[in-house]
Design an enzyme around this catalytic site. Sequence first.
Site, PDB file in Angstrom:
ATOM      1  N   ILE A   4       1.011  -0.909   0.114  1.00  0.00           N
ATOM      2  CA  ILE A   4      -0.238  -0.224  -0.482  1.00  0.00           C
ATOM      3  C   ILE A   4       0.968   0.727  -0.108  1.00  0.00           C
ATOM      4  CG2 ILE A   4      -2.175   1.134   1.590  1.00  0.00           C
ATOM      5  CD1 ILE A   4      -2.340  -1.078  -0.038  1.00  0.00           C
ATOM      6  N   LYS A   5       0.858   1.966  -0.801  1.00  0.00           N
ATOM      7  CA  LYS A   5       1.474   2.673  -1.283  1.00  0.00           C
ATOM      8  C   LYS A   5       0.714   4.764  -0.299  1.00  0.00           C
ATOM      9  CE  LYS A   5       4.085   5.476  -4.889  1.00  0.00           C
ATOM     10  NZ  LYS A   5       3.492   4.852  -6.451  1.00  0.00           N
TER      11      LYS A   5
END
Length: 351
Positions: A137-138
């Site tokens: 997840i960015k």
Amino acid sequence: MTILSDVKALGQQIWLDNLSRSLVQSGELAEMTKQGVCGITSNPAIFQKAFAGDRLYADDVAALKQKDLSPKQRYETLAIADVRAACDVLLAEHESSGGKTGFVSLEVAPELAKDAAGTVTEAKRLHDAISRKNVMIKVPATDAGIEALEQLVSDGLSINLTLLFSRTQTLKAYAAYLRGIAKRVAAGLPADQIQVVASFFISRVDAALDETLPEHLQGKIAIALAKTAYQDWEQFFGSAEFTELAAKDANRVQLLWASTGVKNPAYPDTLYVDSLIGADTVNTVPDATLKAFIDHGTAKATLTEGTEEAQAQLAEVAALGIDVEALSTRLQEDGLKQFEEAFEKLLAPLV
């Protein structure tokens, strides 16, 4: 053997900074993995371009617009499907590396950049929705994003911390990771499968600085910053405090070089790949840069070369009265704004 596998043997992963339905369904991504690509990054601008230019989305978009969903929910339905599919293509790479490589990134909504609690909630929701062990997840590397990083690492998520331009902010991110992984280890929870990359942006620095610099410094400062950031990384993760955690299977954060397509056509098109090859790093490259590097790049450990020269170049920039840390803050704000604008554009056709 390919040049990408040669780079991998030097300790660096090459990722593709692109994702679309056609890339996956055509088999092109699978072919890239055979050549040595071992990860994928995405962002709102990438999805906006994909949705606008890839005909494979048309039927799904039409169907989703008949459902009682918000534009963001429609976007997520499409993006999550793409990320899952890419994760599946890269699963063999992920498993063969013992969980060290083969990741695909999906970013939280740009509107959450200054909301730590909201970032944690959305990151967990997206992670659970994708339901693949090789998803990252960015999260943007704002102060709120770095606060969220600590919690997300403690909770067991792999994270791509993005939009880093500052060595100071990068060190803050390492410290947050250290706190998060220490909490997890203290709770008796496994740490070995948690991977974090710190995405340090390159070409935007030169694009912002070059016109203010004498010719002999143009095209040099982004690389100098990266080389000195890597020295910071070596010192931080060589510390006794982290060594104790490493003995309990904690992984080091890896520096990821982002924005590595050249913006000045006068520069060699593989400049920001050739110059930044080093152990325990990642370089995520756009399609054109990947093709150029495969065609005429050089696989050589360059990241630790010329470090004294890099420090001297940064000192010369400071002597000119240029505050690189202040520039870093502005570039991060500009990057957040660009992602917000791209997010608005990608949602517009989904209304």
